[in-house]
Design a protein around this motif. Structure first.
Motif, PDB file in Angstrom:
ATOM      1  N   GLU A  27     -62.538  37.919 -29.774  1.00 20.77           N
ATOM      2  CA  GLU A  27     -62.915  36.768 -28.965  1.00 20.77           C
ATOM      3  C   GLU A  27     -64.410  36.778 -28.710  1.00 20.77           C
ATOM      4  OE1 GLU A  27     -62.092  37.578 -24.380  1.00 20.77           O
ATOM      5  OE2 GLU A  27     -60.241  37.541 -25.533  1.00 20.77           O
ATOM      6  N   GLU A  29     -67.743  34.441 -26.531  1.00 22.03           N
ATOM      7  CA  GLU A  29     -68.088  33.527 -25.430  1.00 22.03           C
ATOM      8  C   GLU A  29     -67.108  33.633 -24.267  1.00 22.03           C
ATOM      9  OE1 GLU A  29     -70.920  31.394 -25.119  1.00 22.03           O
ATOM     10  OE2 GLU A  29     -71.500  32.725 -26.756  1.00 22.03           O
ATOM     11  N   GLY A  30     -66.804  34.886 -23.890  1.00 20.95           N
ATOM     12  CA  GLY A  30     -65.925  35.097 -22.749  1.00 20.95           C
ATOM     13  C   GLY A  30     -64.526  34.553 -22.940  1.00 20.95           C
ATOM     14  N   GLY A  31     -64.067  34.525 -24.167  1.00 18.96           N
ATOM     15  CA  GLY A  31     -62.713  34.058 -24.450  1.00 18.96           C
ATOM     16  C   GLY A  31     -62.630  32.586 -24.810  1.00 18.96           C
ATOM     17  N   LYS A  34     -60.714  32.531 -29.371  1.00 19.28           N
ATOM     18  CA  LYS A  34     -59.883  33.718 -29.545  1.00 19.28           C
ATOM     19  C   LYS A  34     -59.189  33.649 -30.897  1.00 19.28           C
ATOM     20  CE  LYS A  34     -58.851  33.976 -24.621  1.00 19.28           C
ATOM     21  NZ  LYS A  34     -57.798  33.919 -23.596  1.00 19.28           N
ATOM     22  N   SER A  49     -61.110  26.904 -26.505  1.00 24.35           N
ATOM     23  CA  SER A  49     -60.930  26.199 -25.236  1.00 24.35           C
ATOM     24  C   SER A  49     -61.451  24.768 -25.363  1.00 24.35           C
ATOM     25  CB  SER A  49     -61.643  26.927 -24.096  1.00 24.35           C
ATOM     26  OG  SER A  49     -63.037  26.718 -24.163  1.00 24.35           O
TER      27      SER A  49
END
Length: 101
Positions: A27, A29-31, A34, A49
């Motif tokens: 992952e 960019e902080g998830g 993913k 996201s």
């Protein structure tokens, strides 16, 4: 001797099947992106996201997706290497009798 070689081949197939059941992840960019793969390096899922997708441009998305895939594949390599190392140790121990050890 043939029986031991067949057992080694069976063990290798068993490991391959087990690697298919192990999930690894990458992952970025902080998830925000993913990637899920098997330890046999088959990509099974990609999640982006909605917020990140709406705010990013095509180049950024492509670069970060590539990074997430590479992280997942690197983790798959690590898991596979550990599994193969353990199996090799087991197989060599079992084949030692072939060479008078």
């Amino acid at each position: 001797m043939f029986d031991k070689l067949m057992a080694a081949q069976g063990k290798a197939e068993e490991i391959k099947k087990r690697l298919d059941t192990i999930s690894v992840f990458g992952e970025v960019e902080g998830g925000a992106i993913k990637v899920t793969a098997t330890a046999n390096k088959a990509i099974t899922a990609i999640a982006i996201s909605d917020e990140f997708y709406e705010q990013s441009d095509k180049e950024e998305l492509e670069e970060l997706l590539q990074a997430a895939v590479n992280k997942a594949l690197a983790q798959a390599d690590q898991v596979s290497a550990v599994e193969m190392q353990a199996a090799t140790k087991d197989m060599l121990g079992g084949l030692g009798g072939l060479f008078g050890q």
